[in-house]
Design a protein around this motif. Structure first.
Motif, PDB file in Angstrom:
ATOM      1  N   LYS A  37       0.874  -1.162   0.000  1.00 23.94           N
ATOM      2  CA  LYS A  37       0.000   0.000   0.000  1.00 23.94           C
ATOM      3  C   LYS A  37       0.915   1.217   0.000  1.00 23.94           C
ATOM      4  N   ASP A  38       0.349   2.402  -0.134  1.00 21.81           N
ATOM      5  CA  ASP A  38       1.195   3.582  -0.255  1.00 21.81           C
ATOM      6  C   ASP A  38       2.183   3.704   0.891  1.00 21.81           C
ATOM      7  N   GLU A  39       1.693   3.485   2.115  1.00 22.40           N
ATOM      8  CA  GLU A  39       2.563   3.603   3.283  1.00 22.40           C
ATOM      9  C   GLU A  39       2.040   2.695   4.387  1.00 22.40           C
ATOM     10  N   VAL A  40       2.924   1.888   4.955  1.00 24.33           N
ATOM     11  CA  VAL A  40       2.549   0.953   6.019  1.00 24.33           C
ATOM     12  C   VAL A  40       2.755   1.625   7.367  1.00 24.33           C
ATOM     13  N   ASP A  41       1.710   1.611   8.229  1.00 23.77           N
ATOM     14  CA  ASP A  41       1.845   2.243   9.545  1.00 23.77           C
ATOM     15  C   ASP A  41       1.914   1.174  10.639  1.00 23.77           C
ATOM     16  N   LEU A  42       2.001   1.610  11.878  1.00 23.31           N
ATOM     17  CA  LEU A  42       2.201   0.686  12.987  1.00 23.31           C
ATOM     18  C   LEU A  42       1.016  -0.263  13.155  1.00 23.31           C
ATOM     19  N   ASN A  43      -0.204   0.219  12.973  1.00 21.20           N
ATOM     20  CA  ASN A  43      -1.370  -0.664  13.069  1.00 21.20           C
ATOM     21  C   ASN A  43      -1.329  -1.765  12.010  1.00 21.20           C
ATOM     22  N   ASP A  44      -0.863  -1.410  10.806  1.00 18.73           N
ATOM     23  CA  ASP A  44      -0.750  -2.403   9.739  1.00 18.73           C
ATOM     24  C   ASP A  44       0.255  -3.492  10.103  1.00 18.73           C
ATOM     25  N   LEU A  45       1.297  -3.096  10.829  1.00 20.16           N
ATOM     26  CA  LEU A  45       2.379  -4.014  11.171  1.00 20.16           C
ATOM     27  C   LEU A  45       2.101  -4.849  12.413  1.00 20.16           C
ATOM     28  N   SER A  46       1.143  -4.438  13.233  1.00 21.00           N
ATOM     29  CA  SER A  46       0.978  -5.071  14.543  1.00 21.00           C
ATOM     30  C   SER A  46       0.753  -6.585  14.474  1.00 21.00           C
ATOM     31  N   PRO A  47      -0.023  -7.137  13.504  1.00 19.16           N
ATOM     32  CA  PRO A  47      -0.145  -8.599  13.452  1.00 19.16           C
ATOM     33  C   PRO A  47       1.190  -9.285  13.156  1.00 19.16           C
ATOM     34  N   PHE A  48       1.985  -8.686  12.266  1.00 20.76           N
ATOM     35  CA  PHE A  48       3.284  -9.268  11.923  1.00 20.76           C
ATOM     36  C   PHE A  48       4.228  -9.230  13.118  1.00 20.76           C
ATOM     37  N   ILE A  49       4.249  -8.110  13.831  1.00 19.17           N
ATOM     38  CA  ILE A  49       5.108  -7.995  15.013  1.00 19.17           C
ATOM     39  C   ILE A  49       4.694  -9.017  16.069  1.00 19.17           C
ATOM     40  N   TYR A  50       3.385  -9.224  16.219  1.00 17.04           N
ATOM     41  CA  TYR A  50       2.905 -10.233  17.165  1.00 17.04           C
ATOM     42  C   TYR A  50       3.454 -11.611  16.788  1.00 17.04           C
ATOM     43  N   LYS A  51       3.422 -11.958  15.490  1.00 15.08           N
ATOM     44  CA  LYS A  51       3.948 -13.255  15.057  1.00 15.08           C
ATOM     45  C   LYS A  51       5.426 -13.384  15.374  1.00 15.08           C
ATOM     46  N   CYS A  52       6.185 -12.328  15.108  1.00 18.34           N
ATOM     47  CA  CYS A  52       7.630 -12.376  15.339  1.00 18.34           C
ATOM     48  C   CYS A  52       7.949 -12.536  16.830  1.00 18.34           C
ATOM     49  N   ARG A  53       7.246 -11.793  17.678  1.00 17.33           N
ATOM     50  CA  ARG A  53       7.477 -11.906  19.121  1.00 17.33           C
ATOM     51  C   ARG A  53       7.125 -13.305  19.621  1.00 17.33           C
ATOM     52  N   SER A  54       6.002 -13.827  19.153  1.00 15.73           N
ATOM     53  CA  SER A  54       5.577 -15.159  19.594  1.00 15.73           C
ATOM     54  C   SER A  54       6.558 -16.221  19.128  1.00 15.73           C
ATOM     55  N   LEU A  55       7.057 -16.069  17.919  1.00 18.65           N
ATOM     56  CA  LEU A  55       7.972 -17.062  17.368  1.00 18.65           C
ATOM     57  C   LEU A  55       9.278 -17.120  18.163  1.00 18.65           C
ATOM     58  N   ARG A  67       6.917   1.687   1.500  1.00 25.45           N
ATOM     59  CA  ARG A  67       7.552   2.563   2.494  1.00 25.45           C
ATOM     60  C   ARG A  67       6.798   2.445   3.813  1.00 25.45           C
ATOM     61  N   TYR A  68       7.429   2.964   4.879  1.00 28.37           N
ATOM     62  CA  TYR A  68       6.896   2.852   6.232  1.00 28.37           C
ATOM     63  C   TYR A  68       6.780   4.249   6.856  1.00 28.37           C
ATOM     64  N   THR A  69       5.832   4.390   7.780  1.00 27.00           N
ATOM     65  CA  THR A  69       5.841   5.591   8.610  1.00 27.00           C
ATOM     66  C   THR A  69       7.031   5.486   9.561  1.00 27.00           C
ATOM     67  N   LEU A  70       7.439   6.626  10.107  1.00 24.34           N
ATOM     68  CA  LEU A  70       8.588   6.642  11.024  1.00 24.34           C
ATOM     69  C   LEU A  70       8.320   5.769  12.242  1.00 24.34           C
ATOM     70  N   GLU A  71       7.092   5.833  12.762  1.00 24.36           N
ATOM     71  CA  GLU A  71       6.720   5.040  13.931  1.00 24.36           C
ATOM     72  C   GLU A  71       6.801   3.548  13.621  1.00 24.36           C
ATOM     73  N   ALA A  72       6.316   3.144  12.445  1.00 24.38           N
ATOM     74  CA  ALA A  72       6.353   1.742  12.055  1.00 24.38           C
ATOM     75  C   ALA A  72       7.785   1.271  11.855  1.00 24.38           C
ATOM     76  N   LEU A  73       8.603   2.119  11.241  1.00 23.49           N
ATOM     77  CA  LEU A  73      10.003   1.760  10.989  1.00 23.49           C
ATOM     78  C   LEU A  73      10.761   1.566  12.296  1.00 23.49           C
ATOM     79  N   ASP A  74      10.553   2.472  13.244  1.00 24.28           N
ATOM     80  CA  ASP A  74      11.211   2.336  14.551  1.00 24.28           C
ATOM     81  C   ASP A  74      10.775   1.048  15.249  1.00 24.28           C
ATOM     82  N   ALA A  75       9.480   0.753  15.208  1.00 24.60           N
ATOM     83  CA  ALA A  75       8.959  -0.430  15.895  1.00 24.60           C
ATOM     84  C   ALA A  75       9.517  -1.712  15.299  1.00 24.60           C
TER      85      ALA A  75
END
Length: 541
Positions: free
Chosen positions: A240-258, A274-282
């Motif tokens: 999508k045009d830009e991925v934000d932190l909410n978009d990434l939250s399911p993926f981050i959950y998978k990585c933490r659980s793994l 591309r990513y928002t700054l908040e998403a990139l930092d997270a």
């Protein structure tokens, strides 16, 4: 009489009943007990979801708020407090335009089949049961999961969603080739989303968009006898045009659980434009590789992937310059696998353009879906309506020259789509007296059996009722003879076999792939390991 509870929800947004009681008490200067009484005696303008939350809380909202962005955001937050699986479904669905194939849902929402987890089937079924979501059969995409409020606007939603899915397929094929070239995994061991259930990309208890066992030193482990156990490459994509932190939250959950699973070593990638700054930092804090299409493939390919989505969305409703199709093939067609995906995806858009330029006064509709009893039952790739005269229903099959169209596809066209579409067309008074023609445009070949079935159907049909036509390469080429720009595109990319192209168009690694699959596997797989060993390791993980 003032409805304090309704006014509070309009001002503060939908919330769980416990939060509403505390907020309402503070807002009105009353006790929490009095606030709870107001909730119990709420008016019809204040509604509650039937799905249960922790401590018997209810999700309250004003009737006018249902389905708004604020409604979904607050509901996701409420679900997250009690059960993150529902929240991740909402966020994944919003990030993907409000509709996605069911086979993508488990990966996109981070729903696992592990212990102490809500089963995947129960998660989506609970959401469907409360009326907020629904499953719908979309021809070409299969069973899909969607916001219930989006169903009436399906025809408008589908073009950009289809375009994104095609672009993501091309991207995954590109990443697969890139990773194989680097030796991150053996080419024939990669698994990509959308395959058969037995070949889904699964590592541990989660599905991903792409996986591969890897023997690079940072991931592989060896037992005392020197037998290797691979780690894994896992990757998700979202274009999508830009991925934000909410978009990434399911993926981050998978990585933490793994990371909590013993004995599983992975290298985790997420790929976006591309990513928002908040998403990139997270994502960096999680130790994940935040790849972009540009960082992986350079500016030209990154732009081409963005242009592919935009072009497919535009071509669904209006003409596109033929040079645009040629540019996409030139930039993306060098990727093995991507060329086939582009050929199949773009053929119907090119044929729609041919119709716009050769049939005067016609109304052109792409991917027209026909429904019966509220279900999507058939789809027409290109529908051409000439008011007061005729309707042409065109089935587009952009195959490699010489490749056979499957007999099952021909069977479905003759015995399912044609009768269904014809029946529903005749039910429409506007179209009832028009001449109907069902056409198959095919750049490949028909088997003798399929050809015989079509000819038998043609002979049995009364031409006054409708007609069935098949256009193969010679007829297609003849149709575009007076359209030099489109003729060039069709001839070069659909009617000429790609092996006739120059070496620079066909990736040299891919040309060797068939003859050297065994050698590549031997190079990347230590002695004593086999494909079945890798499968066993992945299942155990």
């Amino acid at each position: 009489m003032t409805d304090d509870l309704h006014n509070f929800l309009v001002k503060e947004g939908p919330q769980l009943s416990g939060s509403v009681a505390l907020g309402l008490a503070s807002w009105l200067g009353i006790t929490p007990a009095a606030a709870r009484k107001k909730i119990e005696r709420r008016s019809a303008e204040v509604r509650a979801l039937t799905i249960p939350f922790a401590r018997r809380a209810r999700f309250l909202y004003a009737a006018s708020q249902y389905g708004s962005d604020r409604f979904w955001a607050q509901l996701a937050h409420a679900f997250e407090e009690g059960n993150g699986a529902y929240s991740r479904v909402i966020r994944a669905l919003k990030a993907r335009g409000g509709l996605m194939p069911m086979v993508h849902l488990a990966s996109a929402a981070g729903i696992s089949g592990g212990p102490r987890q809500i089963p995947f089937e129960r998660v989506w079924q609970n959401l469907v049961d409360i009326g907020l979501f629904e499953t719908i059969e979309v021809p070409g995409l299969g069973q899909c999961f969607a916001f219930a409020k989006n169903a009436p606007y399906l025809d408008e939603l589908l073009p950009p969603i289809r375009a994104r899915l095609i672009a993501e397929t091309v991207l995954l094929q590109s990443v697969q080739e890139w990773a194989a070239k680097l030796g991150l995994g053996s080419f024939n061991s990669f698994k990509l989303r959308g395959g058969l259930a037995a070949a889904r990309p699964i590592v541990s208890v989660f599905e991903w968009d792409m996986t591969a066992p890897s023997y690079i030193s940072a991931l592989a482990t060896w037992n005392k006898s020197g037998r290797p156990k691979p780690g894994f490459i896992v990757l998700d994509v979202l274009l999508k045009d830009e991925v934000d932190l909410n978009d990434l939250s399911p993926f981050i959950y998978k990585c933490r659980s793994l990371r909590q699973v013993r004995g599983v070593r992975t290298m985790q990638f997420f790929v976006a434009h591309r990513y928002t700054l908040e998403a990139l930092d997270a994502i960096r804090r999680e130790g994940v590789v935040p790849a972009t299409t540009e960082s992986l493939f350079g500016t030209d390919v990154a732009r081409a992937l963005m242009e592919l989505s935009a072009t497919l969305t535009q071509a669904a409703t209006q003409a596109v310059e033929p040079e645009k199709f040629t540019q996409l093939f030139e930039k993306l067609g060098k990727i093995e696998g991507a060329a086939g995906t582009l050929r199949g995806a773009l053929f119907e858009f090119v044929i729609a353009d041919v119709m716009r330029r050769t049939v005067a006064g016609a109304n052109i509709t792409m991917n027209k879906i026909y429904r019966q009893d509220g279900k999507d039952v058939a789809e027409v790739d290109v529908r051409v309506v000439v008011p007061g005269q005729q309707i042409r229903f065109i089935e587009c099959k952009g195959l490699l020259p010489g490749r056979l169209l499957s007999d099952s596809d021909v069977e479905a066209w003759l015995n399912k789509r044609i009768p269904t579409v014809r029946s529903q067309t005749l039910d429409n008074p506007e179209f009832r007296n028009l001449a109907l023609t069902f056409e198959l445009w095919l750049t490949g070949e028909l088997s003798p059996e399929a050809d015989a079935k079509i000819k038998a159907m043609q002979a049995s049909v009364d031409p006054k009722r409708y007609a069935i036509k098949v256009l193969l390469a010679p007829e297609i080429e003849d149709t575009v003879r007076d359209l030099p720009d489109l003729r060039k595109v069709i001839t070069q990319h659909f009617l000429r076999h790609p092996l006739a192209a120059s070496d620079e168009v066909i990736n040299p690694v891919s040309k060797r792939q068939i003859s050297q699959t065994a050698a590549i596997f031997a190079d990347l797989t230590p002695s004593g390991s086999s494909p079945s060993d890798i499968e066993a390791n992945q299942t155990a993980a």
